[in-house]
Design an enzyme around this catalytic site. Structure first.
Site, PDB file in Angstrom:
ATOM      1  N   ASP A 150     -13.389  22.427   7.841  1.00  0.00           N
ATOM      2  CA  ASP A 150     -12.540  22.426   9.026  1.00  0.00           C
ATOM      3  C   ASP A 150     -12.177  20.978   9.370  1.00  0.00           C
ATOM      4  OD1 ASP A 150     -11.801  22.476  11.935  1.00  0.00           O
ATOM      5  OD2 ASP A 150     -12.253  24.595  11.701  1.00  0.00           O
ATOM      6  N   ILE A 151     -10.926  20.739   9.749  1.00  0.00           N
ATOM      7  CA  ILE A 151     -10.511  19.369  10.071  1.00  0.00           C
ATOM      8  C   ILE A 151     -10.971  18.930  11.462  1.00  0.00           C
ATOM      9  CG2 ILE A 151      -8.555  19.354   8.489  1.00  0.00           C
ATOM     10  CD1 ILE A 151      -6.731  19.763  10.960  1.00  0.00           C
ATOM     11  N   ASN A 160     -13.025  34.761  15.343  1.00  0.00           N
ATOM     12  CA  ASN A 160     -12.342  34.924  16.622  1.00  0.00           C
ATOM     13  C   ASN A 160     -11.174  35.882  16.434  1.00  0.00           C
ATOM     14  OD1 ASN A 160     -14.011  32.917  17.810  1.00  0.00           O
ATOM     15  ND2 ASN A 160     -12.709  31.342  16.931  1.00  0.00           N
ATOM     16  N   VAL A 220      -5.426  30.171  14.839  1.00  0.00           N
ATOM     17  CA  VAL A 220      -4.628  30.416  13.634  1.00  0.00           C
ATOM     18  C   VAL A 220      -4.695  31.909  13.325  1.00  0.00           C
ATOM     19  CG1 VAL A 220      -4.351  29.892  11.179  1.00  0.00           C
ATOM     20  CG2 VAL A 220      -5.096  28.092  12.756  1.00  0.00           C
ATOM     21  N   HIS A 258     -10.123  34.560   9.337  1.00  0.00           N
ATOM     22  CA  HIS A 258     -11.021  33.553   8.760  1.00  0.00           C
ATOM     23  C   HIS A 258     -12.391  33.627   9.405  1.00  0.00           C
ATOM     24  CE1 HIS A 258      -8.969  31.616  12.170  1.00  0.00           C
ATOM     25  NE2 HIS A 258     -10.024  30.803  12.296  1.00  0.00           N
ATOM     26  N   HIS A 278     -15.704  31.225  10.323  1.00  0.00           N
ATOM     27  CA  HIS A 278     -16.242  29.880  10.470  1.00  0.00           C
ATOM     28  C   HIS A 278     -17.702  29.941  10.025  1.00  0.00           C
ATOM     29  CE1 HIS A 278     -13.054  28.290  13.238  1.00  0.00           C
ATOM     30  NE2 HIS A 278     -12.898  29.586  13.469  1.00  0.00           N
TER      31      HIS A 278
END
Length: 112
Positions: free
Chosen positions: A29-30, A86, A95, A99, A101
Protein backbone atom coordinates in the site's frame (compact mmCIF):
# COMPACT_ATOMS: atom_id res chain seq x y z
CA UNK A 1 -12.90 2.58 -16.62
CA UNK A 2 -10.84 4.77 -14.33
CA UNK A 3 -9.93 2.20 -11.67
CA UNK A 4 -6.49 2.70 -10.13
CA UNK A 5 -6.20 -1.01 -9.27
CA UNK A 6 -7.04 -2.02 -12.84
CA UNK A 7 -4.27 0.32 -13.99
CA UNK A 8 -1.85 -1.35 -11.56
CA UNK A 9 -2.89 -4.76 -12.91
CA UNK A 10 -2.30 -3.66 -16.53
CA UNK A 11 1.04 -2.11 -15.57
CA UNK A 12 0.29 1.53 -16.43
CA UNK A 13 0.72 2.49 -12.76
CA UNK A 14 3.80 1.07 -11.02
CA UNK A 15 3.55 -0.88 -7.77
CA UNK A 16 5.82 -2.79 -5.46
CA UNK A 17 4.42 -6.27 -6.06
CA UNK A 18 4.91 -9.14 -3.64
CA UNK A 19 2.74 -11.70 -5.47
CA UNK A 20 1.17 -12.26 -8.87
CA UNK A 21 -0.48 -15.11 -10.69
CA UNK A 22 -3.15 -15.36 -13.42
CA UNK A 23 -5.99 -14.28 -11.08
CA UNK A 24 -4.51 -12.24 -8.24
CA UNK A 25 -1.93 -9.55 -7.60
CA UNK A 26 -0.64 -8.23 -4.26
CA UNK A 27 1.41 -5.12 -3.62
CA UNK A 28 2.51 -2.73 -0.89
CA UNK A 29 0.00 0.00 0.00
CA UNK A 30 1.35 3.47 -0.84
CA UNK A 31 -0.15 4.86 2.40
CA UNK A 32 0.64 2.11 4.92
CA UNK A 33 -1.41 1.97 8.12
CA UNK A 34 0.97 -0.59 9.69
CA UNK A 35 4.61 -1.67 9.25
CA UNK A 36 3.33 -4.39 6.90
CA UNK A 37 0.43 -3.21 4.73
CA UNK A 38 -0.17 -5.18 1.56
CA UNK A 39 -3.21 -5.12 -0.70
CA UNK A 40 -4.42 -8.39 -2.26
CA UNK A 41 -6.72 -7.89 -5.25
CA UNK A 42 -8.34 -10.02 -7.91
CA UNK A 43 -7.41 -9.21 -11.49
CA UNK A 44 -11.11 -9.46 -12.29
CA UNK A 45 -12.73 -6.09 -11.62
CA UNK A 46 -15.32 -6.62 -8.87
CA UNK A 47 -16.35 -3.28 -7.33
CA UNK A 48 -17.30 -4.46 -3.82
CA UNK A 49 -17.93 -7.61 -1.81
CA UNK A 50 -21.62 -7.00 -2.53
CA UNK A 51 -20.88 -7.62 -6.22
CA UNK A 52 -19.35 -11.07 -5.66
CA UNK A 53 -21.38 -13.87 -7.24
CA UNK A 54 -21.37 -17.62 -6.71
CA UNK A 55 -19.07 -17.97 -9.73
CA UNK A 56 -16.49 -15.88 -7.82
CA UNK A 57 -16.41 -18.16 -4.76
CA UNK A 58 -13.18 -19.92 -5.75
CA UNK A 59 -11.53 -16.57 -6.47
CA UNK A 60 -12.51 -15.23 -3.04
CA UNK A 61 -11.13 -18.36 -1.38
CA UNK A 62 -7.89 -17.87 -3.32
CA UNK A 63 -7.67 -14.22 -2.16
CA UNK A 64 -7.67 -15.44 1.44
CA UNK A 65 -5.14 -18.19 0.68
CA UNK A 66 -2.81 -15.64 -0.93
CA UNK A 67 -3.25 -13.29 2.05
CA UNK A 68 -2.29 -16.14 4.38
CA UNK A 69 0.77 -16.94 2.25
CA UNK A 70 1.83 -13.28 2.23
CA UNK A 71 1.50 -13.06 6.02
CA UNK A 72 3.83 -16.05 6.31
CA UNK A 73 6.32 -14.61 3.81
CA UNK A 74 6.28 -11.20 5.53
CA UNK A 75 6.97 -12.81 8.91
CA UNK A 76 3.73 -11.71 10.58
CA UNK A 77 1.79 -14.98 10.60
CA UNK A 78 2.95 -16.12 14.04
CA UNK A 79 2.68 -12.76 15.83
CA UNK A 80 -0.67 -11.96 14.24
CA UNK A 81 -2.15 -9.84 11.51
CA UNK A 82 -5.43 -8.34 10.38
CA UNK A 83 -7.32 -8.86 7.13
CA UNK A 84 -9.66 -6.01 6.23
CA UNK A 85 -12.19 -5.65 3.43
CA UNK A 86 -14.03 -2.32 3.43
CA UNK A 87 -17.41 -2.34 1.67
CA UNK A 88 -19.04 0.86 0.45
CA UNK A 89 -18.51 4.45 1.49
CA UNK A 90 -19.80 4.02 5.04
CA UNK A 91 -17.59 0.96 5.40
CA UNK A 92 -14.55 3.04 4.48
CA UNK A 93 -14.05 1.81 0.91
CA UNK A 94 -12.13 4.33 -1.19
CA UNK A 95 -11.15 2.28 -4.27
CA UNK A 96 -14.08 0.41 -5.78
CA UNK A 97 -12.18 -2.72 -6.76
CA UNK A 98 -12.47 -5.56 -4.25
CA UNK A 99 -9.34 -5.88 -2.12
CA UNK A 100 -8.03 -7.25 1.15
CA UNK A 101 -5.68 -5.28 3.35
CA UNK A 102 -3.05 -7.45 5.07
CA UNK A 103 -1.91 -5.46 8.12
CA UNK A 104 0.69 -6.45 10.68
CA UNK A 105 4.15 -5.99 12.05
CA UNK A 106 2.99 -4.19 15.20
CA UNK A 107 0.31 -4.48 17.87
CA UNK A 108 -2.86 -3.30 16.10
CA UNK A 109 -5.42 -1.38 18.13
CA UNK A 110 -9.19 -1.33 17.92
CA UNK A 111 -11.60 -3.89 16.52
CA UNK A 112 -11.66 -6.64 19.10
Amino acid sequence: MDCIFCKIIEGSIPSKKVFENERIVAFHDIQPAAPVHILVIPKKHIPTMNDVTAEDDALIAELFAVARQIAQEQGIAESGYRLVNNVGSEGGQVVYHLHLHVLGGAKLKGLN
